[in-house]
Design a protein around this motif. Structure first.
Motif, PDB file in Angstrom:
ATOM      1  N   LEU A 194       5.764  -2.746  11.310  1.00  9.94           N
ATOM      2  CA  LEU A 194       4.797  -3.604  10.617  1.00  9.94           C
ATOM      3  C   LEU A 194       4.608  -4.883  11.429  1.00  9.94           C
ATOM      4  O   LEU A 194       5.552  -5.650  11.630  1.00  9.94           O
ATOM      5  CB  LEU A 194       5.320  -3.935   9.216  1.00  9.94           C
ATOM      6  N   VAL A 195       3.382  -5.100  11.918  1.00  6.83           N
ATOM      7  CA  VAL A 195       3.135  -6.237  12.801  1.00  6.83           C
ATOM      8  C   VAL A 195       2.203  -7.275  12.190  1.00  6.83           C
ATOM      9  O   VAL A 195       2.143  -8.408  12.658  1.00  6.83           O
ATOM     10  CB  VAL A 195       2.567  -5.774  14.160  1.00  6.83           C
ATOM     11  N   PHE A 222       8.929  -2.705   0.974  1.00  5.32           N
ATOM     12  CA  PHE A 222       8.213  -1.497   0.587  1.00  5.32           C
ATOM     13  C   PHE A 222       7.945  -0.621   1.808  1.00  5.32           C
ATOM     14  O   PHE A 222       8.136   0.599   1.764  1.00  5.32           O
ATOM     15  CB  PHE A 222       6.901  -1.867  -0.100  1.00  5.32           C
ATOM     16  N   PHE A 223       7.526  -1.225   2.878  1.00  9.40           N
ATOM     17  CA  PHE A 223       7.251  -0.480   4.114  1.00  9.40           C
ATOM     18  C   PHE A 223       8.518   0.208   4.614  1.00  9.40           C
ATOM     19  O   PHE A 223       8.507   1.402   4.957  1.00  9.40           O
ATOM     20  CB  PHE A 223       6.690  -1.410   5.184  1.00  9.40           C
ATOM     21  N   ILE A 242       0.110  -5.446  -5.263  1.00 10.06           N
ATOM     22  CA  ILE A 242       1.353  -5.906  -5.876  1.00 10.06           C
ATOM     23  C   ILE A 242       1.077  -6.195  -7.349  1.00 10.06           C
ATOM     24  O   ILE A 242       0.257  -7.054  -7.684  1.00 10.06           O
ATOM     25  CB  ILE A 242       1.889  -7.163  -5.169  1.00 10.06           C
ATOM     26  N   ILE A 243       1.738  -5.444  -8.214  1.00  3.73           N
ATOM     27  CA  ILE A 243       1.512  -5.610  -9.639  1.00  3.73           C
ATOM     28  C   ILE A 243       2.394  -6.724 -10.187  1.00  3.73           C
ATOM     29  O   ILE A 243       3.223  -7.292  -9.478  1.00  3.73           O
ATOM     30  CB  ILE A 243       1.745  -4.287 -10.401  1.00  3.73           C
ATOM     31  N   LYS A 244       2.205  -7.050 -11.471  1.00  2.00           N
ATOM     32  CA  LYS A 244       2.823  -8.240 -12.060  1.00  2.00           C
ATOM     33  C   LYS A 244       4.345  -8.238 -12.001  1.00  2.00           C
ATOM     34  O   LYS A 244       4.965  -9.291 -11.900  1.00  2.00           O
ATOM     35  CB  LYS A 244       2.350  -8.406 -13.507  1.00  2.00           C
ATOM     36  N   VAL A 250       0.942   1.685  -2.973  1.00  2.00           N
ATOM     37  CA  VAL A 250       0.074   1.977  -1.834  1.00  2.00           C
ATOM     38  C   VAL A 250      -1.260   2.482  -2.363  1.00  2.00           C
ATOM     39  O   VAL A 250      -1.321   3.331  -3.256  1.00  2.00           O
ATOM     40  CB  VAL A 250       0.725   2.995  -0.874  1.00  2.00           C
ATOM     41  N   MET A 251      -2.349   1.918  -1.836  1.00  2.22           N
ATOM     42  CA  MET A 251      -3.692   2.251  -2.307  1.00  2.22           C
ATOM     43  C   MET A 251      -4.445   3.168  -1.351  1.00  2.22           C
ATOM     44  O   MET A 251      -5.257   3.980  -1.766  1.00  2.22           O
ATOM     45  CB  MET A 251      -4.496   0.968  -2.515  1.00  2.22           C
ATOM     46  N   ASP A 252      -4.173   3.018  -0.047  1.00  4.78           N
ATOM     47  CA  ASP A 252      -4.945   3.791   0.921  1.00  4.78           C
ATOM     48  C   ASP A 252      -4.293   3.716   2.285  1.00  4.78           C
ATOM     49  O   ASP A 252      -3.496   2.799   2.565  1.00  4.78           O
ATOM     50  CB  ASP A 252      -6.375   3.245   1.000  1.00  4.78           C
TER      51      ASP A 252
END
Length: 337
Positions: A194-195, A222-223, A242-244, A250-252
């Motif tokens: 993750l960069v 998470f990653f 990120i939910i409450k 992950v969405m896409d």
């Protein structure tokens, strides 16, 4: 970029692996007849006939006087031309109807890679919220951005051998009214590391994002725990929400480069990032009003835009960056506010 990297980003490919950390989605393979219907622009704009008597515009105000304008009177001389019959997809419609019911009757729809974001204006709500098969057909038929999936998905591949995927899929995702745009982020992975992370909605300044260090830790964790060893490409992007309760969804997934928007980065910047264990993840948010970017929801993929030196987009971005630097360096900024 290779075809296999593009293929991994199709929702029917990645969703089964990430189902437990994504939003509920039901996927249907589309019949070729429906794909041909979406591509056919030779005749009038026709919506499919509904076998369930569902309206594509359920909230419209019915005005019979307006409809009279489109009726052909007897003796007009047009009797010899039979109007084309609307298509019908009874099996697909009934499958979709059942899925919509199981997803609390409201869904967000997309094809293998893309959603019809450019046609939200045509719906009665001005959003991509759908409750019927005909609403989905209306958004898809009116969309230009879906042409990317249908005809141009592999245009940026250096080993291009396909003009389109073998099959197309309709993904129905549960609709959440309370999703906050400031909690959506695009993550950039290079060399399986993750960069970079960018605010997903770049048209607005969100004061809440000042706590970005806490958000960075959540996304990095998470990653490491859910994405790094499960997505097979080395270079790619993924979108999260990120939910409450601070859980990450992950969405896409999208390919590295090509038609994927870099948002608050540029692809040149991301390509130059050195991948090392010591390198920190750069997290970019809109921190000043003058750093707000224009809405980039275009009807064409990102690499179809003219972003070359001297182009309108290039000059706009240069002016915005110069103004940001001027204001951040000036000691008088904010003195009169």
């Amino acid at each position: 970029m290779k075809e296999e990297e593009v293929n991994r980003c199709q929702i029917q490919e990645w969703y089964p692996k990430f189902k437990s950390v994504s939003i509920k989605t039901l996927i249907h393979q589309l019949p070729e007849s429906f794909v041909e219907y979406l591509l056919d622009d030779s005749g009038p704009f026709l919506l499919p006939t509904s076998v369930s008597n569902e309206d594509a515009l359920p909230n419209r105000i019915h005005n019979p006087h307006e409809e009279e304008d489109f009726q052909v009177s007897e003796g007009s001389g047009d009797e010899t031309e039979e109007p084309p019959l609307p298509p019908t997809f009874p099996e697909l419609e009934l499958q979709v109807k059942e899925s919509i019911e199981s997803l609390d009757r409201v869904v967000f729809s997309k094809l293998n890679w893309s959603a019809s974001k450019d046609s939200a204006w045509i719906s009665t709500t001005g959003t991509l919220k759908c409750t019927t098969f005909r609403e989905i057909a209306l958004l898809f038929k009116a969309s230009d951005s879906l042409v990317h999936d249908l005809l141009h998905a592999y245009d940026s591949c250096n080993d291009k051998s396909l003009s389109r995927p073998k099959n197309f899929f309709l993904a129905l995702r549960k609709w959440y009214l309370s999703l906050r745009p400031e909690m959506k982020f695009r993550c950039f992975v290079k060399g399986n590391k993750l960069v970079g992370i960018s605010q997903r909605e770049v048209t607005t300044l969100y004061p809440l994002l000042e706590k970005k260090n806490d958000l960075l830790l959540l996304i990095q964790e998470f990653f490491d725990n859910h994405v790094r060893d499960r997505f097979e490409s080395e270079n790619y992007t993924f979108d999260v929400y990120i939910i409450k309760d601070e859980r990450v969804k992950v969405m896409d997934f999208n390919p590295w480069g090509a038609f994927t928007l870099p948002l608050l980065f540029t692809w040149d910047e991301l390509e130059q990032v050195l991948v090392s264990e010591e390198e920190e993840v750069e997290f970019r948010i809109v921190e000043h009003q003058c750093a707000i970017r224009p809405d980039l929801k275009t009807a064409v993929p990102y690499d179809y835009l003219d972003c070359d030196p001297g182009s309108g987009w290039d000059q706009f971005m240069r002016n915005a960056d110069e103004e940001l630097q001027r204001q951040t360096k000036s000691p008088e900024v904010g003195a009169s506010a």
